[in-house]
Enzyme design. Sequence first.
Site, PDB file in Angstrom:
ATOM      1  CD  GLU B 153      -2.896  -1.269   2.333  1.00  0.00           C
ATOM      2  OE1 GLU B 153      -2.638  -0.586   3.332  1.00  0.00           O
ATOM      3  OE2 GLU B 153      -3.836  -2.067   2.284  1.00  0.00           O
ATOM      4  CD  GLU B 312      -4.362  -6.035   2.108  1.00  0.00           C
ATOM      5  OE1 GLU B 312      -5.021  -5.280   2.851  1.00  0.00           O
ATOM      6  OE2 GLU B 312      -3.122  -6.030   2.060  1.00  0.00           O
TER       7      GLU B 312
END
Lengths: 673, 673, 673
Positions: B153, B312
């Site tokens: 991320e 995710e």
Amino acid sequence: MPETTPRGLTRLAFGGDYNPEQWPESVWQEDVRLMREAGVSLVSVGIFSWALLEPARGEYDFGWLDRLLDLLHDSGVRVDLGTPTVVPPVWFYREHPEALPVTADGTRYEFGSRGAICHSNPDYRAAAANITTQLAERYGDHPALAMWHVHNEYGVPVSACYCDCCAAHFRRWLADTYGTVEAVNEAWGTAFWGQRYTDLDQINPPRATPTVGNPAQALDYKRFADATLRENFRAERDILHRLSPGVPVTTNFMTALSQCDSIDYWAWGREVDLVTNDHYLITDGRRTHVNLAMAADLTRSVAGGAPWLLLEHSTSGVNWQARNPAKAPGQMARNSLAHVARGSEGAMFFQWRQSRRGAEKFHSAMVPHGGTDTRVWHEVVRLGADLDRLGEIRSTRTRADVAVLWDWQSWWAQGLDWRPSEDHDARERADAFYEALYDRHLTVDFAHPEADLSAYPLVVVPALYLMTEAAGRNLQAYVENGGTLLVSYFSGIVDEHDAVHEGAYPGALRDVLGLTVEEFSPLLKDQTVRVTGPGGSELRADVWTEFVVPRGAQTVWTYADGLTAGRPAVTRHRLGAGTAWYVSTRLGAEGLDAVLAQAAEDARLAPSADLPRDVEVVVRTGERGTYLFALNHTSADVKIPLETPGTELLTGERAAGRLELPAGAVRVVRLDG
Amino acid sequence: MPETTPRGLTRLAFGGDYNPEQWPESVWQEDVRLMREAGVSLVSVGIFSWALLEPARGEYDFGWLDRLLDLLHDSGVRVDLGTPTVVPPVWFYREHPEALPVTADGTRYEFGSRGAICHSNPDYRAAAANITTQLAERYGDHPALAMWHVHNEYGVPVSACYCDCCAAHFRRWLADTYGTVEAVNEAWGTAFWGQRYTDLDQINPPRATPTVGNPAQALDYKRFADATLRENFRAERDILHRLSPGVPVTTNFMTALSQCDSIDYWAWGREVDLVTNDHYLITDGRRTHVNLAMAADLTRSVAGGAPWLLLEHSTSGVNWQARNPAKAPGQMARNSLAHVARGSEGAMFFQWRQSRRGAEKFHSAMVPHGGTDTRVWHEVVRLGADLDRLGEIRSTRTRADVAVLWDWQSWWAQGLDWRPSEDHDARERADAFYEALYDRHLTVDFAHPEADLSAYPLVVVPALYLMTEAAGRNLQAYVENGGTLLVSYFSGIVDEHDAVHEGAYPGALRDVLGLTVEEFSPLLKDQTVRVTGPGGSELRADVWTEFVVPRGAQTVWTYADGLTAGRPAVTRHRLGAGTAWYVSTRLGAEGLDAVLAQAAEDARLAPSADLPRDVEVVVRTGERGTYLFALNHTSADVKIPLETPGTELLTGERAAGRLELPAGAVRVVRLDG
Amino acid sequence: MPETTPRGLTRLAFGGDYNPEQWPESVWQEDVRLMREAGVSLVSVGIFSWALLEPARGEYDFGWLDRLLDLLHDSGVRVDLGTPTVVPPVWFYREHPEALPVTADGTRYEFGSRGAICHSNPDYRAAAANITTQLAERYGDHPALAMWHVHNEYGVPVSACYCDCCAAHFRRWLADTYGTVEAVNEAWGTAFWGQRYTDLDQINPPRATPTVGNPAQALDYKRFADATLRENFRAERDILHRLSPGVPVTTNFMTALSQCDSIDYWAWGREVDLVTNDHYLITDGRRTHVNLAMAADLTRSVAGGAPWLLLEHSTSGVNWQARNPAKAPGQMARNSLAHVARGSEGAMFFQWRQSRRGAEKFHSAMVPHGGTDTRVWHEVVRLGADLDRLGEIRSTRTRADVAVLWDWQSWWAQGLDWRPSEDHDARERADAFYEALYDRHLTVDFAHPEADLSAYPLVVVPALYLMTEAAGRNLQAYVENGGTLLVSYFSGIVDEHDAVHEGAYPGALRDVLGLTVEEFSPLLKDQTVRVTGPGGSELRADVWTEFVVPRGAQTVWTYADGLTAGRPAVTRHRLGAGTAWYVSTRLGAEGLDAVLAQAAEDARLAPSADLPRDVEVVVRTGERGTYLFALNHTSADVKIPLETPGTELLTGERAAGRLELPAGAVRVVRLDG
């Protein structure tokens, strides 16, 4: 052994913080004259006087304090003598700038308010020990000395420092606590997010991080900070015990959860000779007398049930809230006696004479700016006389009906980041359950989760997120042996390292409650759900719901809507000789009362006498007798039932059958027998 | 050439982040047994493992990872292997404290959470390259390896660092970008407020200033920070490509505008072999499935329309929002298949097994704390089976109806200080227009403002404050060639350096819209205006109004009150073969729908089938066939029209004419033909 | 002696800030052409030009400014020439990084916005003196030069710096002010909380402390910071007076209390040759014309009643508020003439041509982005013509009816921490009383509490917490000599060192008001009380109540509920030949009007003409005549009574008996006689 009551004090304590250094000595004579007029028996002196007593390193000026103590002694006023270690003088800081504390994001505070101290700093520790030694040597056997008052309100305004000195000190604490870095890694779960340490020297305080840091580290840092303050307290206390033998040593607590959140008072209660407490009303529109009663009960519980002393409260408004209303006529006396009812051996104030200068000049005092031709002064004089009439209650103990479990460490853990809902607040639940018990006219002892609970028919657990396995076993044994337990949601979730107990929630309480919780499902802001139960009763709940799976427990109330519709909301589990209740959502006052009513029945708690709301009845009892305190917080005159006749001490009148209790009044009845 | 799908994965991806280092190895066996039970096909491993893999500089411990990968391979689970460069070990930081990032006001973050990285730091870059090389050399041809997962991320939790190292790096970036200090002065407009530089060496990051700094500098710093992250991604990617040839390399994006605002995903989409995305529901009471659809469409658009992978999301509640409700029964599967409908080649979760420790222990997982006797686990197993039934949709592509223009750089520019109204928010308008299109059951592609738009009958520009002249020409050509354009206010105002286009607003769009805007006139808080239009229709608007002067456009809706009463509110401009609409105020859902209805008519968009609100229909199509995904987000059973008969893949049933779609259910029909 | 009006300016001033450095010189020709078209008479130049004028230390580039001034002179436009000392160039900061200011918590600001200056820094002072000298030598007798404009808006965006250099400077200021450390201790009350100093060298600025610091220190630091800015102003002014003799020197104030709170303009008014002011409407939904009138009255009062000049306001919206609406058609002219009515000798704007780049590009200007085919430009041209018609009013003075006491130092003191209620705000009360007087159509002079007030029939004291004994005596003499005084609560409480006056509140006003205040009792949030008075009138009050004890005063309104029920709320005290009113609670508009009505009667203030709300009438008078300004802020045409006939200057029409005043219009009547 040091004594546990103020030496030489033969009455209930009455007086306040006395800061004569703010006034010319000519005013001191007026002060003692007025103290005598008001019946002042004890004053706290010297708390902020370091800069005056030691104006330069190693240079002392005790003359003014000598004169003051002699004057007070001559006037029959006993002295609670402070060690001024909360306010090191500016010269100390200019010599040791690193003794100023540092915030988590690295800002070092400046001198100029109070309590700006890095408590790990060795120079501070040495200087504090020195001034304490000087005072103890000089005044340790002064005839005016009633007790020692170490420091001031440990824990505020700085609860923790994050400097390099503290980092080193924290690492020593970790070494003492855990032994090895491996043990720290295990306890903190550092496998998560790659936080593993290979040497204790790599560890720092939980300073500012870009996102949430390790919660176990944060929790341990709170423990460390609390332990560090206690180290410093003990160092001063031990000097005083050594040089002033027998004289009790205290430090003023702030047990109200609204006023200090950084101190584990269970631990501190064991360190002081006499528990003393400061309490201030939070005037946010809620019932201040309930919060007062709660703080007093908590203080008494921290003192192990022994008498304690209210060392500070206010005659009228304070100065540090957003809005500081005055107290209503009569409220000061009612507040004072509410503390006494719950175990205080008197009522002391901050402060004697209202300051003209400085940050607290708009804080009320016993002698206000307006002087003695004022309502406040007249009430002060009257209160002094009333307290004199109550002298015989000294050393009696308050009688409690139920126990509420409380643990500061659990509160700390629950307040860390990234919990299921920021609307859930352990303190709010403690307040709410306390208020519900108060409204059923039950007197509460607080207890640590691992304490012996066998004396209580009912134990309430408002929100005890962190609960050790030992605590879980303690509660299980309590119920199996016939106790009634009432547990609120988000209790028993993690162990002492903020690690979720293995298996389904609530790990420490699954067996005693007879259920598991599959998932928490907090509600959105302002969202509510309906909960239906016995006899079609319907309650509103908010903040929190859960997917409860009964595994032995029976469902008593059920969610009527929301994600958990149809699932149990409140359950009851018979286990051994006892019963365990579980409330999986946030109920308001009405809901808590409904559940408490059922749990109280299980506990065979006698229904309380038929008392109006906001009429408070508390009993102190001891060798000399049993004393019923009745306080009317309402604006209506009431009569309350009196099972045993007796003598009212403030009016001197006899009372039997029913006790007349005028609006706003307090009555104290020595029950016959 | 690296592959663009996970190597060796022959099914839709199903699984999650797997952090076995948090558990004793004895649990691993249980893990793979359960993975098989659930049909897990892919797991992400090693993302946070640097401290375990390299416990001291140059000392490696790969044994556990060897065992893990072998175990997974033996169990038929493919591996998405992470480079752990988001979490340098503590020893690295203690050697290189200057690798910790610094905020704009000079606070240097501490180790202890995650992602605390100065991405300009050369020591960090070297260490990251080294651990990546080590992993690539060791596992580059491991049979379990399906793809590489670089870092984690990018862009959160630290989007930019302001340290001296970054300052030097920024100056190099400026030299590369602009060549000379004169060019920087020109681009930044430093004649304003005397900000002119005479040497590039004088330039620093936009650190804390007493009032608003130079906006073009701030905008360039966002570009620089994004480019710096991309440099670091590319460095790792290139090592992996070299040492692990053919294996696709990705990094997990967070395209939802609510979840990351610092990354220009248009640029990043070109760098990865396979676009992957993390997506979490924001549970603030709004329709989460709309935001989900938008993020999925945006991800697909960033991937250029190619299949991508949801790497995710959550099985139930998360832990980092203010309030984290659980997902409703069935919602996890519906969320998963909504991503698949819009192009994801599977559904992965954070994480496999719920952590007991650390900051994320209250984040749901595939294996919750409660284990397998839980609703969540049962739904996981069912989803695994369902995904297996959908294997044939792999490599098909989602079909879009309209384009929405989006540009992260414009968003950055618009978010800078001192805009006409802080109530205006480019993201809010993007959300609102997306939602209006969703409610008309139109599938959306997002496009960069300079992209080829000729394939779309309708192009919507929600709020594109920064628009280059090239973008303006692009839109003009689009309309002249027959397209229908719908532009919202405060678009086309500034160029790439945040300089207002010369002449009247909106400089880049004056000609295509056939109007000028004399002045913006934002409304006060809670102020609204009425807008009247075709057939006497009346709409409410708020936040923003404008003094629009038609210069070719016709007025369709008119302000009925407020400062701009009587002026055009919504206009329509015929230009060449097309039409350009302009909305000069903030319309709510009803207003946007009314305007869209008219623009859709101009665009000759077939009216969508008569579908209920919150019933979502999306089509994937490819060589193997055409697949209609129908998702019922309501709590009512519905029947939806089915023009072409087909076979429903989850139930195996035939469907023709109308498709039965139970409450909360998903159906996937392979259309005949 | 320097002149006190812009040299060579023979008309009312009209023009704006002119920043030609933001544009190619080719635009300058267009600029002067448009200036002539609009009747521009004066422009402010060079305020932000330091980096252009001195691109490197000691290297100057005056060519462009030479050309500009010649061009303006040739075009008949007068020049207000700035010293650019608000924006030192970046090279200066890179040589002297310690000249960047530091916040109270230690953050050092970065270059890149404006005004980032430590005003104690000797290098800054030297550099500022040098560039001022350069400019004065070069342009001191330039024929275009009308006046000097030193710096820009002293006091924002940095009101004080807390660096070590300032610390040393502060200690020198303390030495100058107090002489000895003992005197500082006495003034600051350092006996409180152990804050005593033994050497001036121990004193630092009031940097971040863990809890509230010493209030007298904080107050003195505000004085010091203000004095430091004035030192720097004086240094530049004296250079200019020496090198450019006779030319008036000003600096632009921001007297609106909403726009600058750090400057004691009473002191600054005495330093400038001509008072100039910047004023911007705060568009928060309240009546902007009332705030404008108040700022204009305050500016005139700071100028001692002499004419002043509005140096900046806006043609339409600004860019720095949360929401920046445009001005309504006609509002710019009405705003401009409202300033002129209250003493401004013209109307200037920020800025001439709207910037394309930088932080202020969305701030309106005389030449907007849209150019001259815009409403704003047309209104600018019209305003220029209107101002030309009003030239004869120059040098006349505005006539006031009443005085309102105001003191920035009291405001500072009252704004410190730990006051009785954070809901009380001195500025709010000043606004409220001003608005009540405005609504009674009374023109207000502001006055310092120690000023001669004998000329005013009524003196209003909205909230003057800090009041010296001299001020108290001043008010007492005023009343005894026949004046009418109206005092709001929390006035006269502390002396100049924030020490509570000895004895009961309000120490400085007890005698004149004939009462004492036993206690303040602020109300809770949203709590109100009722107040009943003459003829059964009932008012609502909030925020504040008091326990007032009349000691000579009579009760006029009484609290009907709340803690102070039955006590006086508003009192009236006859003293000598005058009367003193006291309002002990926060009344709203209706309540203030009711009290004012009574006080005005005592003051024998003639009831104002029967004017509609929001129709403003102000009179300027002088040797050339008497001018009645009538401004209609409503959307209805009205007729207003005109006792004396006259000639309307904007229309040239005669008016007698009644003056026609169209909606939104302004009329200026030269009264006959």
